[in-house]
Scaffold this active site. Structure first.
Site, PDB file in Angstrom:
ATOM      1  N   GLN A  69       0.815  -1.209   0.000  1.00 52.17           N
ATOM      2  CA  GLN A  69       0.000   0.000   0.000  1.00 52.17           C
ATOM      3  C   GLN A  69       0.845   1.254   0.000  1.00 52.17           C
ATOM      4  O   GLN A  69       1.993   1.259   0.441  1.00 52.17           O
ATOM      5  CB  GLN A  69      -0.959   0.019   1.195  1.00 52.17           C
ATOM      6  CG  GLN A  69      -0.296   0.137   2.540  1.00 52.17           C
ATOM      7  CD  GLN A  69      -1.276  -0.046   3.675  1.00 52.17           C
ATOM      8  OE1 GLN A  69      -2.123  -0.934   3.647  1.00 52.17           O
ATOM      9  NE2 GLN A  69      -1.166   0.785   4.685  1.00 52.17           N
ATOM     10  N   GLY A  70       0.237   2.314  -0.542  1.00 52.45           N
ATOM     11  CA  GLY A  70       0.842   3.627  -0.569  1.00 52.45           C
ATOM     12  C   GLY A  70      -0.213   4.668  -0.262  1.00 52.45           C
ATOM     13  O   GLY A  70      -1.402   4.349  -0.144  1.00 52.45           O
ATOM     14  N   TYR A  71       0.213   5.915  -0.163  1.00 53.44           N
ATOM     15  CA  TYR A  71      -0.700   6.998   0.220  1.00 53.44           C
ATOM     16  C   TYR A  71      -0.660   8.125  -0.794  1.00 53.44           C
ATOM     17  O   TYR A  71       0.407   8.662  -1.106  1.00 53.44           O
ATOM     18  CB  TYR A  71      -0.335   7.529   1.613  1.00 53.44           C
ATOM     19  CG  TYR A  71      -0.687   6.522   2.676  1.00 53.44           C
ATOM     20  CD1 TYR A  71      -1.917   6.558   3.315  1.00 53.44           C
ATOM     21  CD2 TYR A  71       0.193   5.492   2.995  1.00 53.44           C
ATOM     22  CE1 TYR A  71      -2.252   5.605   4.255  1.00 53.44           C
ATOM     23  CE2 TYR A  71      -0.134   4.541   3.939  1.00 53.44           C
ATOM     24  CZ  TYR A  71      -1.362   4.601   4.565  1.00 53.44           C
ATOM     25  OH  TYR A  71      -1.704   3.654   5.490  1.00 53.44           O
ATOM     26  N   LEU A  72      -1.843   8.470  -1.298  1.00 50.45           N
ATOM     27  CA  LEU A  72      -1.977   9.647  -2.152  1.00 50.45           C
ATOM     28  C   LEU A  72      -1.965  10.894  -1.282  1.00 50.45           C
ATOM     29  O   LEU A  72      -1.528  11.961  -1.716  1.00 50.45           O
ATOM     30  CB  LEU A  72      -3.275   9.579  -2.962  1.00 50.45           C
ATOM     31  CG  LEU A  72      -3.310   8.465  -4.007  1.00 50.45           C
ATOM     32  CD1 LEU A  72      -4.726   8.254  -4.524  1.00 50.45           C
ATOM     33  CD2 LEU A  72      -2.363   8.780  -5.152  1.00 50.45           C
ATOM     34  N   GLU A 130       2.758   9.153  -2.516  1.00 47.23           N
ATOM     35  CA  GLU A 130       3.871   9.764  -1.802  1.00 47.23           C
ATOM     36  C   GLU A 130       4.986   8.731  -1.650  1.00 47.23           C
ATOM     37  O   GLU A 130       4.728   7.534  -1.694  1.00 47.23           O
ATOM     38  CB  GLU A 130       3.398  10.228  -0.419  1.00 47.23           C
ATOM     39  CG  GLU A 130       2.345  11.314  -0.474  1.00 47.23           C
ATOM     40  CD  GLU A 130       1.810  11.694   0.906  1.00 47.23           C
ATOM     41  OE1 GLU A 130       2.295  11.161   1.932  1.00 47.23           O
ATOM     42  OE2 GLU A 130       0.895  12.528   0.957  1.00 47.23           O
TER      43      GLU A 130
END
Length: 156
Positions: A28-31, A83
Site C-alpha cells: 500500500q501507498g498513500y496519495l 507519496e
C-alpha cells in the site's frame, strides 16, 4: 461514512501464526497522508482498494473510514503516483474469543515490527487478549501505516 473503532497492540512473539485462519500479502501507498484525511491505495492479495480515513478522536480508537474496491490494474497505476514510501506486510487473520484480530507483520524498512488490531463495536467493549498480544499502542501515531512510510520502524 462508517465509523471505525479499533485498538492496536504490539505483538510479543510469532505464536499467532499457528492460530491464523488466513494470511494475505498487502502492498500500500498513500496519495495523501495528512492526519485530517489519509487517502490510501492498497493491493490486498489480487484485489485493489481505495480508502479514505478521517482524523482520529481523542483516544485514537475511533475515526471515519470509507473504502471501495477498485480494479487491481488501477490500484497499480495509482501506487505509481503515491507519496514516497511503500508499506509491505502480511496480514494474518486470527479468531479469538468472538473477536477478529488482524496481525500485520511488516517487511522492508519496517522489518521487525508486528502489530495487532481488533475492531470493536464501541470503545468500551471488553477484550480478551491472546497471550501473544503485548503493549497497547492505540492512538500512538508513530504506529499508523501513514507514518510508518515516512518514519520507518528500522529508523527509530
Amino acid at each position: 461514512m462508517a465509523q471505525e473503532i479499533e485498538r492496536k497492540y504490539l505483538v510479543k512473539n510469532d505464536s499467532f501464526k499457528g492460530q491464523a485462519v488466513k494470511a494475505v500479502r498487502i502492498i500500500q501507498g498513500y496519495l495523501s497522508s495528512v492526519p485530517e484525511r489519509t487517502v490510501r491505495v492498497r493491493i490486498k492479495g489480487d484485489k485493489g482498494f481505495l480508502t479514505i480515513k478521517g482524523i482520529g478522536n481523542e483516544s485514537g480508537a475511533s475515526r471515519y473510514e470509507w473504502e471501495e474496491q477498485i480494479p487491481t490494474e488501477e490500484a497499480e497505476e495509482l501506487l505509481k503516483i503515491c507519496e514516497p514510501g511503500v508499506i509491505d506486510k502480511t496480514r494474518y487473520i486470527i479468531e479469538h474469543a468472538s473477536l477478529i484480530f488482524e496481525v500485520d507483520e511488516f517487511y522492508g524498512s519496517n522489518e521487525g515490527l508486528t502489530v495487532a488490531e481488533v475492531e470493536l463495536i464501541d470503545e468500551a467493549q471488553a477484550i480478551d487478549k491472546p497471550e501473544w498480544v503485548g503493549e497497547e499502542v492505540t492512538g500512538d501515531v508513530k504506529y499508523y501505516n501513514s507514518m510508518l512510510m515516512k518514519q520507518p520502524y528500522t529508523q527509530w
